[in-house]
Enzyme design. Structure first.
Site, PDB file in Angstrom:
ATOM      1  N   ALA A 111       1.067  -1.213   0.017  1.00  0.00           N
ATOM      2  CA  ALA A 111       0.077   0.024   0.084  1.00  0.00           C
ATOM      3  C   ALA A 111       1.074   1.118   0.115  1.00  0.00           C
ATOM      4  O   ALA A 111       1.992   1.208   0.473  1.00  0.00           O
ATOM      5  CB  ALA A 111      -0.967  -0.069   1.346  1.00  0.00           C
ATOM      6  N   PHE A 112       0.256   2.497  -0.629  1.00  0.00           N
ATOM      7  CA  PHE A 112       1.161   3.539  -0.571  1.00  0.00           C
ATOM      8  C   PHE A 112       1.726   4.155   0.645  1.00  0.00           C
ATOM      9  O   PHE A 112       2.704   4.884   0.807  1.00  0.00           O
ATOM     10  CB  PHE A 112       0.393   4.736  -1.489  1.00  0.00           C
ATOM     11  CG  PHE A 112      -0.429   5.594  -0.456  1.00  0.00           C
ATOM     12  CD1 PHE A 112      -1.518   5.514   0.147  1.00  0.00           C
ATOM     13  CD2 PHE A 112       0.360   6.988  -0.186  1.00  0.00           C
ATOM     14  CE1 PHE A 112      -2.074   6.503   0.962  1.00  0.00           C
ATOM     15  CE2 PHE A 112      -0.112   7.942   0.693  1.00  0.00           C
ATOM     16  CZ  PHE A 112      -1.304   7.484   1.302  1.00  0.00           C
ATOM     17  N   LYS A 113       1.280   3.604   1.803  1.00  0.00           N
ATOM     18  CA  LYS A 113       1.783   4.300   3.092  1.00  0.00           C
ATOM     19  C   LYS A 113       3.109   3.940   3.373  1.00  0.00           C
ATOM     20  O   LYS A 113       3.947   4.279   4.416  1.00  0.00           O
ATOM     21  CB  LYS A 113       0.727   3.530   4.112  1.00  0.00           C
ATOM     22  CG  LYS A 113      -0.618   4.102   3.978  1.00  0.00           C
ATOM     23  CD  LYS A 113      -1.360   4.034   5.354  1.00  0.00           C
ATOM     24  CE  LYS A 113      -2.910   5.113   5.256  1.00  0.00           C
ATOM     25  NZ  LYS A 113      -3.515   4.750   4.028  1.00  0.00           N
ATOM     26  N   ASP A 114       3.570   2.622   2.700  1.00  0.00           N
ATOM     27  CA  ASP A 114       5.134   2.422   2.947  1.00  0.00           C
ATOM     28  C   ASP A 114       5.878   3.639   2.181  1.00  0.00           C
ATOM     29  O   ASP A 114       7.028   3.623   2.929  1.00  0.00           O
ATOM     30  CB  ASP A 114       5.512   1.125   1.848  1.00  0.00           C
ATOM     31  CG  ASP A 114       4.744  -0.052   2.550  1.00  0.00           C
ATOM     32  OD1 ASP A 114       4.667  -0.262   3.599  1.00  0.00           O
ATOM     33  OD2 ASP A 114       4.374  -1.088   1.616  1.00  0.00           O
ATOM     34  N   LEU A 117       6.152   5.374   5.557  1.00  0.00           N
ATOM     35  CA  LEU A 117       6.370   4.743   6.848  1.00  0.00           C
ATOM     36  C   LEU A 117       7.640   3.811   6.733  1.00  0.00           C
ATOM     37  O   LEU A 117       8.083   3.421   7.739  1.00  0.00           O
ATOM     38  CB  LEU A 117       5.333   3.782   7.229  1.00  0.00           C
ATOM     39  CG  LEU A 117       4.270   4.537   7.922  1.00  0.00           C
ATOM     40  CD1 LEU A 117       2.919   3.672   7.954  1.00  0.00           C
ATOM     41  CD2 LEU A 117       4.410   5.050   9.295  1.00  0.00           C
TER      42      LEU A 117
END
Ligand SMILES: *Cc1c(COP(=O)(O)O)cnc(C)c1O
Length: 496
Positions: A111-114, A117
């Site tokens: 997911a783009f949160k990587d 994060l």
């Protein structure tokens, strides 16, 4: 450059202080005192840089108290092929109809949160060290699915940190649960709570301010911090891929330097699209920023009318990471559009907390309409979009990306604007196999998560990300479930 709070512009913090504190004690969000610019010469120089080099370049404009070596350490540690399954970290898929899919899901949790994060742990540990704070940083996360896993992967085995994630026992998908309970790393813990996401969130907030717990932590040489999207350290890395998309399309000859480019972003907390607005303010030639929502269309109404009203029905949709009625990063946008009027922001957010609604001035309304276009689509339209893009271009999208793609089509129909457009693709379709298979008309009755991944692989002919497929062979490490009022005990058990 220094950092202010959206509710107190007289604050004067370094970026290291803003990142390690996460949120201002007045309830506001940290925001840089000015927006740095990129010249055309900068954009030309950026064309020949690797992704970590581009990230160092853009971050150096905002994190002015970080040394070049510190930034290099952070960006090289985060953006490499140990963590991402793409050499270029992000990918731009050309659909050959004026639309490009900016794939932001080649990281460890798909997911783009990587994108944020993976680097936040580096930014945070370097910040703490720069400030001379000799403590272990303990990250507590309450998650409804994606953030928890991305934070675990980011912080696992990062020296000087520990992370504990709480998730609602019956509130996450089977794949999301497995992703978290099989988490590897020596400094991680995962715990289900016997309650819903709100219980988890409330519990975590309580622990953050529990003086007894805080004293124990302090005595043990530890401090709490947050990996939430309100932290500037999560927002600033997201500016990089918008800048990078522009220079890459120029380099590939798809657009000429100076040509306008639109960005269309599936939006929840308004972090991702705000990063695109920062790229525009820095000097990237951006036309419209298209804000795409699902049936929880509070942002569509806000951008169109200037009225933000959370008093409405909450829908559970097939794009769950956008099921949100309070978009925290709107506060940063309003600070920017009001020319840094902290008193005005305080009054708006007082209205929001007392009545669940506020209305902005006519001047801000017209700015909103100049910069943004907003629309939303239903689950039925989302599924139809997955199907039609697959049939036309053999390209498979996840449900969140499909919301953006559908809203982009509505935008073109409504405005006739054919400016080339980059659509942020925020998750791998394999993360939402059941919905995607359903949209493509495949029968997956009775199949488990891994069988569905296989079925989707057969259907679309693109291999599933290794990190999802390999979960099947991993050992479940965390099986604990606690009552919401026992969460602080779970934290202390983990830390001591
Ligand atoms: C978090 C998330 C979003 C929403 O992004 P915001 O920055 O909160 O607007 C969209 N899609 C996916 C897959 C997400 O995980």
């Amino acid at each position: 450059m220094f950092y202010q709070s959206t509710r107190n512009k007289n604050l004067h913090l370094s970026s290291a202080e803003a990142i390690s504190q996460g949120i201002s004690s007045d309830g506001g969000l940290f925001i840089p005192s000015e927006v740095p610019t990129l010249t055309e010469a900068d954009l030309i120089a950026l064309q020949d840089m690797s992704y970590p080099e581009k990230a160092s370049f853009v971050l150096s404009k905002y994190l002015t108290d970080f040394t070049e070596a510190e930034l290099r350490y952070c960006t090289e540690g985060a953006y490499n092929t140990k963590n991402f399954d793409s050499e270029s970290i992000m990918e731009l898929a050309h659909l050959f109809d004026g639309r490009y899919m900016l794939e932001l899901w080649h990281g460890p949790t798909c997911a783009f949160k990587d994108m944020a994060l993976q680097i936040l742990p580096y930014l945070l540990t370097v910040s703490v060290k720069k400030l001379g704070i000799d403590k272990k940083v303990v990250i507590l996360v309450a998650t409804s699915g994606d953030t928890g896993k991305a934070a675990l992967e980011g912080f696992k085995n990062v020296e000087g940190t520990s992370i504990m994630v709480f998730y609602p026992a019956h509130g996450v998908s089977a794949m999301q649960k497995l992703q978290m309970t099989t988490q590897e790393g020596s400094n991680v813990s995962v715990c289900a709570i016997d309650g819903n996401f709100d219980d988890a969130q409330t519990g975590v907030k309580k622990i953050f301010t529990d003086s007894e717990v805080l004293k124990k932590l302090d005595d043990g040489g530890m401090m709490f911090s947050s990996a939430n999207s309100i932290n500037w350290g999560r927002l600033v890395p997201q500016i990089v891929y918008y800048v990078s998309s522009y220079v890459e399309l120029v380099k590939d000859g798809e657009i000429k330097m100076g040509d306008k480019l639109n960005f269309c972003v599936p939006t929840g907390n308004f972090g991702n699209i705000l990063a695109a607005y920062y790229a525009k303010m820095m000097g990237i030639p951006v036309g419209k920023l298209i804000c795409a929502s699902n049936s929880n269309n509070v942002l569509t109404d806000f951008i169109r009318t200037g009225v933000y009203d959370r008093n409405r029905k909450f829908y559970t949709t097939i794009s769950p990471s956008m099921d949100i009625l309070i978009s925290s990063n709107i506060e940063r946008l309003l600070f920017l559009l009001s020319g840094g009027d902290d008193e005005y922001i305080r009054s708006l957010y007082k209205d929001l907390s007392e009545t669940g609604r506020f209305e902005v001035s006519d001047e801000i309304k017209s700015k909103l309409n100049e910069i943004f276009y907003a629309d939303y689509c239903t689950d039925e339209e989302t599924k139809a979009q997955i199907c039609s893009i697959f049939e036309k271009y053999s390209y498979t999208m996840d449900t969140h990306t499909a919301v953006a793609s559908k809203v982009y089509e509505s935008y073109v129909q409504a405005t006739g604007d054919t400016t080339k457009t980059v659509i942020a693709s925020t998750a791998s379709p394999y993360k939402f196999s059941a919905s995607v298979l359903g949209a493509l008309g495949c029968d997956a009755d009775g199949a488990d998560e891994f069988e569905m991944v296989k079925l989707l692989e057969e259907k679309c002919g693109v291999p599933a990300p290794e990190s999802l497929a390999s979960i099947k062979d991993k050992t479940v490490r965390f099986t604990n479930t606690v009552a919401p009022d026992k969460m602080s005990d779970a934290v202390l058990d983990f830390l001591f």
